[in-house]
Design a protein around this motif. Sequence first.
Motif, short mmCIF file in Angstrom:
data_model
loop_
_atom_site.label_atom_id
_atom_site.label_comp_id
_atom_site.label_asym_id
_atom_site.label_seq_id
_atom_site.Cartn_x
_atom_site.Cartn_y
_atom_site.Cartn_z
N ALA A 178 -20.03 -71.41 29.54
CA ALA A 178 -19.81 -71.79 29.41
C ALA A 178 -17.90 -72.72 28.44
O ALA A 178 -17.26 -72.53 28.80
CB ALA A 178 -19.91 -72.83 30.63
N ILE A 185 -16.53 -68.99 34.35
CA ILE A 185 -15.72 -69.47 35.25
C ILE A 185 -14.66 -71.17 33.67
O ILE A 185 -14.51 -71.72 34.23
CB ILE A 185 -16.74 -70.32 35.85
CG1 ILE A 185 -16.65 -69.64 36.96
CG2 ILE A 185 -16.52 -71.75 36.46
CD1 ILE A 185 -18.17 -70.13 37.68
N GLY A 186 -15.44 -70.76 32.49
CA GLY A 186 -15.03 -71.84 31.79
C GLY A 186 -13.69 -70.96 30.99
O GLY A 186 -12.72 -72.02 30.80
N ALA A 209 -20.73 -68.07 33.71
CA ALA A 209 -20.27 -69.22 33.06
C ALA A 209 -19.26 -69.23 32.27
O ALA A 209 -18.29 -69.58 32.85
CB ALA A 209 -21.46 -69.45 33.58
N THR A 214 -21.85 -65.54 41.14
CA THR A 214 -22.50 -66.26 40.16
C THR A 214 -23.89 -67.40 41.21
O THR A 214 -23.57 -67.32 42.73
CB THR A 214 -22.53 -67.34 38.76
OG1 THR A 214 -21.59 -68.08 40.40
CG2 THR A 214 -21.49 -67.10 38.42
#
Length: 129
Positions: free
Chosen positions: A109, A48-49, A45, A74
């Motif tokens: 995230a 990906i953020g 997360a 993930t």
Amino acid sequence: MTLRPLLLVFAGGSVGTAARLAVGLAVPDAGGVPVATLLVNVLGALLIGILAARLPQTTGLRVFLGTGVLGGFTTYSALMTGTDALWAHAPLLAAAYAGISLVLGLAAAVLGVWIGRPRSTARRAGVDS
């Protein structure tokens, strides 16, 4: 639709899935809690953020890294099956695990987007703008 994005996701997913397996083999469960799943989901997360803040959606690199590598790394299904298995003998711990996973994943995230968001050169140099 072209074949290129599909191949990028396929290649990235292979890398991400292998990395998730490696973490799963290296990090044992603790008291029935699937720690490796929590770790990959929170780390994923965060990454990906950062990726979402840094790369435009339409680039091949974002498709490869975001949808492919991090999508394979993930795992929502493992989160849910791990929670279900834990529920059988420790329902309160299972609920806490699911809640902690969601809160930490969201926090990671948000932090990733904050880390990845470009800053102005003037601000980095200490000059107010």
